[in-house]
Motif scaffolding. Structure first.
Motif, PDB file in Angstrom:
ATOM      1  N   PRO A 186      43.328  -3.892  -8.559  1.00 31.70           N
ATOM      2  CA  PRO A 186      44.715  -3.437  -8.540  1.00 31.70           C
ATOM      3  C   PRO A 186      44.842  -1.992  -8.063  1.00 31.70           C
ATOM      4  O   PRO A 186      43.916  -1.192  -8.216  1.00 31.70           O
ATOM      5  CB  PRO A 186      45.149  -3.571 -10.001  1.00 31.70           C
ATOM      6  CG  PRO A 186      43.883  -3.428 -10.778  1.00 31.70           C
ATOM      7  CD  PRO A 186      42.778  -3.971  -9.907  1.00 31.70           C
ATOM      8  N   ALA A 187      46.001  -1.701  -7.497  1.00 32.89           N
ATOM      9  CA  ALA A 187      46.388  -0.309  -7.270  1.00 32.89           C
ATOM     10  C   ALA A 187      46.894   0.250  -8.605  1.00 32.89           C
ATOM     11  O   ALA A 187      46.651  -0.326  -9.668  1.00 32.89           O
ATOM     12  CB  ALA A 187      47.456  -0.247  -6.188  1.00 32.89           C
ATOM     13  N   ASP A 203      54.870   9.385 -16.781  1.00 36.75           N
ATOM     14  CA  ASP A 203      54.662   9.668 -15.357  1.00 36.75           C
ATOM     15  C   ASP A 203      55.826   9.090 -14.544  1.00 36.75           C
ATOM     16  O   ASP A 203      56.131   7.900 -14.645  1.00 36.75           O
ATOM     17  CB  ASP A 203      53.349   9.034 -14.888  1.00 36.75           C
ATOM     18  CG  ASP A 203      52.891   9.567 -13.539  1.00 36.75           C
ATOM     19  OD1 ASP A 203      53.703   9.527 -12.584  1.00 36.75           O
ATOM     20  OD2 ASP A 203      51.750  10.009 -13.435  1.00 36.75           O
ATOM     21  N   PRO A 204      56.508   9.897 -13.758  1.00 36.20           N
ATOM     22  CA  PRO A 204      57.676   9.421 -13.017  1.00 36.20           C
ATOM     23  C   PRO A 204      57.345   8.367 -11.964  1.00 36.20           C
ATOM     24  O   PRO A 204      58.225   7.643 -11.499  1.00 36.20           O
ATOM     25  CB  PRO A 204      58.231  10.689 -12.363  1.00 36.20           C
ATOM     26  CG  PRO A 204      57.075  11.642 -12.311  1.00 36.20           C
ATOM     27  CD  PRO A 204      56.265  11.342 -13.540  1.00 36.20           C
ATOM     28  N   ARG A 205      56.084   8.234 -11.599  1.00 37.60           N
ATOM     29  CA  ARG A 205      55.689   7.234 -10.606  1.00 37.60           C
ATOM     30  C   ARG A 205      55.553   5.841 -11.203  1.00 37.60           C
ATOM     31  O   ARG A 205      55.444   4.855 -10.478  1.00 37.60           O
ATOM     32  CB  ARG A 205      54.354   7.621  -9.981  1.00 37.60           C
ATOM     33  CG  ARG A 205      54.348   8.975  -9.276  1.00 37.60           C
ATOM     34  CD  ARG A 205      52.929   9.375  -8.926  1.00 37.60           C
ATOM     35  NE  ARG A 205      52.124   9.575 -10.139  1.00 37.60           N
ATOM     36  CZ  ARG A 205      50.804   9.791 -10.136  1.00 37.60           C
ATOM     37  NH1 ARG A 205      50.154   9.807  -8.990  1.00 37.60           N
ATOM     38  NH2 ARG A 205      50.156   9.967 -11.270  1.00 37.60           N
ATOM     39  N   LEU A 210      52.195  -1.357 -10.573  1.00 36.85           N
ATOM     40  CA  LEU A 210      51.991  -2.673 -11.153  1.00 36.85           C
ATOM     41  C   LEU A 210      52.081  -2.596 -12.672  1.00 36.85           C
ATOM     42  O   LEU A 210      51.887  -1.527 -13.261  1.00 36.85           O
ATOM     43  CB  LEU A 210      50.601  -3.200 -10.772  1.00 36.85           C
ATOM     44  CG  LEU A 210      50.343  -3.487  -9.297  1.00 36.85           C
ATOM     45  CD1 LEU A 210      48.846  -3.574  -9.028  1.00 36.85           C
ATOM     46  CD2 LEU A 210      51.040  -4.769  -8.874  1.00 36.85           C
ATOM     47  N   THR A 211      52.351  -3.725 -13.306  1.00 34.96           N
ATOM     48  CA  THR A 211      52.319  -3.794 -14.768  1.00 34.96           C
ATOM     49  C   THR A 211      51.030  -4.494 -15.196  1.00 34.96           C
ATOM     50  O   THR A 211      50.421  -5.225 -14.409  1.00 34.96           O
ATOM     51  CB  THR A 211      53.515  -4.580 -15.319  1.00 34.96           C
ATOM     52  OG1 THR A 211      53.359  -5.971 -14.968  1.00 34.96           O
ATOM     53  CG2 THR A 211      54.830  -4.047 -14.769  1.00 34.96           C
ATOM     54  N   THR A 235      42.955  -7.854  -3.840  1.00 30.97           N
ATOM     55  CA  THR A 235      43.580  -6.555  -4.015  1.00 30.97           C
ATOM     56  C   THR A 235      45.060  -6.750  -4.314  1.00 30.97           C
ATOM     57  O   THR A 235      45.703  -7.642  -3.749  1.00 30.97           O
ATOM     58  CB  THR A 235      43.425  -5.665  -2.770  1.00 30.97           C
ATOM     59  OG1 THR A 235      43.986  -6.309  -1.642  1.00 30.97           O
ATOM     60  CG2 THR A 235      41.954  -5.376  -2.499  1.00 30.97           C
ATOM     61  N   LEU A 236      45.601  -5.938  -5.226  1.00 32.84           N
ATOM     62  CA  LEU A 236      46.977  -6.076  -5.680  1.00 32.84           C
ATOM     63  C   LEU A 236      47.719  -4.754  -5.513  1.00 32.84           C
ATOM     64  O   LEU A 236      47.202  -3.692  -5.903  1.00 32.84           O
ATOM     65  CB  LEU A 236      47.046  -6.472  -7.158  1.00 32.84           C
ATOM     66  CG  LEU A 236      46.517  -7.837  -7.605  1.00 32.84           C
ATOM     67  CD1 LEU A 236      45.008  -7.793  -7.779  1.00 32.84           C
ATOM     68  CD2 LEU A 236      47.149  -8.220  -8.911  1.00 32.84           C
ATOM     69  N   TRP A 237      48.912  -4.848  -4.971  1.00 36.20           N
ATOM     70  CA  TRP A 237      49.796  -3.694  -4.834  1.00 36.20           C
ATOM     71  C   TRP A 237      51.187  -4.130  -5.270  1.00 36.20           C
ATOM     72  O   TRP A 237      51.613  -5.240  -4.987  1.00 36.20           O
ATOM     73  CB  TRP A 237      49.879  -3.217  -3.376  1.00 36.20           C
ATOM     74  CG  TRP A 237      48.544  -2.911  -2.763  1.00 36.20           C
ATOM     75  CD1 TRP A 237      47.663  -3.800  -2.246  1.00 36.20           C
ATOM     76  CD2 TRP A 237      47.958  -1.617  -2.602  1.00 36.20           C
ATOM     77  NE1 TRP A 237      46.554  -3.145  -1.763  1.00 36.20           N
ATOM     78  CE2 TRP A 237      46.715  -1.809  -1.968  1.00 36.20           C
ATOM     79  CE3 TRP A 237      48.384  -0.321  -2.917  1.00 36.20           C
ATOM     80  CZ2 TRP A 237      45.876  -0.744  -1.648  1.00 36.20           C
ATOM     81  CZ3 TRP A 237      47.550   0.722  -2.596  1.00 36.20           C
ATOM     82  CH2 TRP A 237      46.311   0.522  -1.972  1.00 36.20           C
ATOM     83  N   SER A 238      51.920  -3.244  -5.898  1.00 39.68           N
ATOM     84  CA  SER A 238      53.319  -3.543  -6.163  1.00 39.68           C
ATOM     85  C   SER A 238      54.123  -3.405  -4.888  1.00 39.68           C
ATOM     86  O   SER A 238      53.660  -2.810  -3.911  1.00 39.68           O
ATOM     87  CB  SER A 238      53.883  -2.608  -7.235  1.00 39.68           C
ATOM     88  OG  SER A 238      54.162  -1.338  -6.658  1.00 39.68           O
TER      89      SER A 238
END
Length: 243
Positions: A186-187, A203-205, A210-211, A235-238
């Motif tokens: 995951p990212a 954290d504002p990001r 991802l959750t 690989t995982l990205w939101s």
């Protein structure tokens, strides 16, 4: 026509199970009928999770993945309770952000031993029981940092690169023995990971990350695959993250 694999009665060991990805994975697996052996350092959280999932579905083992004997105890707990072990999810990991000169020797050693050596000890402990059961799944939770390390995360990224190499070699070693090896990468994911060591709870990001549930869903999806196929790297990205 291929169908998804039924996990009812499957026995899965998970490290780093007391929070974040590990905890959400345990919840999804039990909802799908699996049984889970949960490893973690925080006994109170282990007890709470076992109570939530039900003692018939879960057993908790206080442990440190850096200690080979602790990993053996996790596997033994699964086999003693349910007579087998089908899959293992080496998920425990820590992160610290900053330049290579910013952390203490002890902090860096802890990170390297937890993220890489801890994965090795977990897999070594689990494999004999999995082979005795006729095969199974090793699902290693790593990071996209294993492919593209960034500034101020050199040592952390190095441990993730090591997991990538380990998983690729294990796939070649174990496939013919009926063991699938999957690397989940995951990212950025909004968990307790690295809080106080480069991240904060607010954290504002985080709204773009991802959750834990996102990553847990990917892990469980790999276990549901028909035994005739395997996923080696995911690989995982939101949708809000650049790749």
């Amino acid at each position: 026509m291929q169908t998804t694999r039924d996990l009812t009665g499957s026995v899965v060991a998970i490290t780093g199970a007391t929070a974040g990805i590990g905890r959400e994975t345990a919840r999804l697996l039990v909802a799908d009928g699996a049984r889970v052996a949960l490893g973690g350092r925080r006994t109170d959280r282990l007890d709470e999770l076992v109570a939530e999932l039900g003692a018939e579905n879960a057993v908790g083992v206080p442990m440190d993945v850096r200690v080979p004997a602790d990993n053996a105890r996790l596997v033994a707990a699964a086999v003693d309770r349910w007579g087998r072990l089908d899959s293992v999810i080496p998920n425990a990991g820590i992160g610290m952000y900053g330049g290579i000169l910013d952390q203490s020797d002890e902090d860096l050693t802890t990170m390297m031993d937890t993220n890489y050596a801890g994965t090795v000890w977990t897999v070594r402990a689990a494999l004999p029981a999995m082979l005795a059961a006729g095969g199974g799944d090793v699902v290693i939770v790593s990071s996209v940092a294993g492919f593209r390390g960034g500034a101020d995360e050199a040592v952390y990224a190095g441990t993730k690169h090591a997991q990538v190499g380990l998983a690729g070699s294990l796939d070649r070693e174990l496939r013919e023995k009926g063991v699938r090896v999957t690397l989940i990468c995951p990212a950025g994911t909004f968990t307790e990971f690295a809080v106080g060591a480069g991240r904060t709870d607010d954290d504002p990001r985080a709204s773009e990350w991802l959750t834990p549930g996102d990553v847990a869903a990917a892990i469980v999806t790999t276990l549901h695959q028909p035994r005739t196929m395997r996923t080696s790297i995911w690989t995982l990205w939101s949708m809000g993250q650049g790749s």
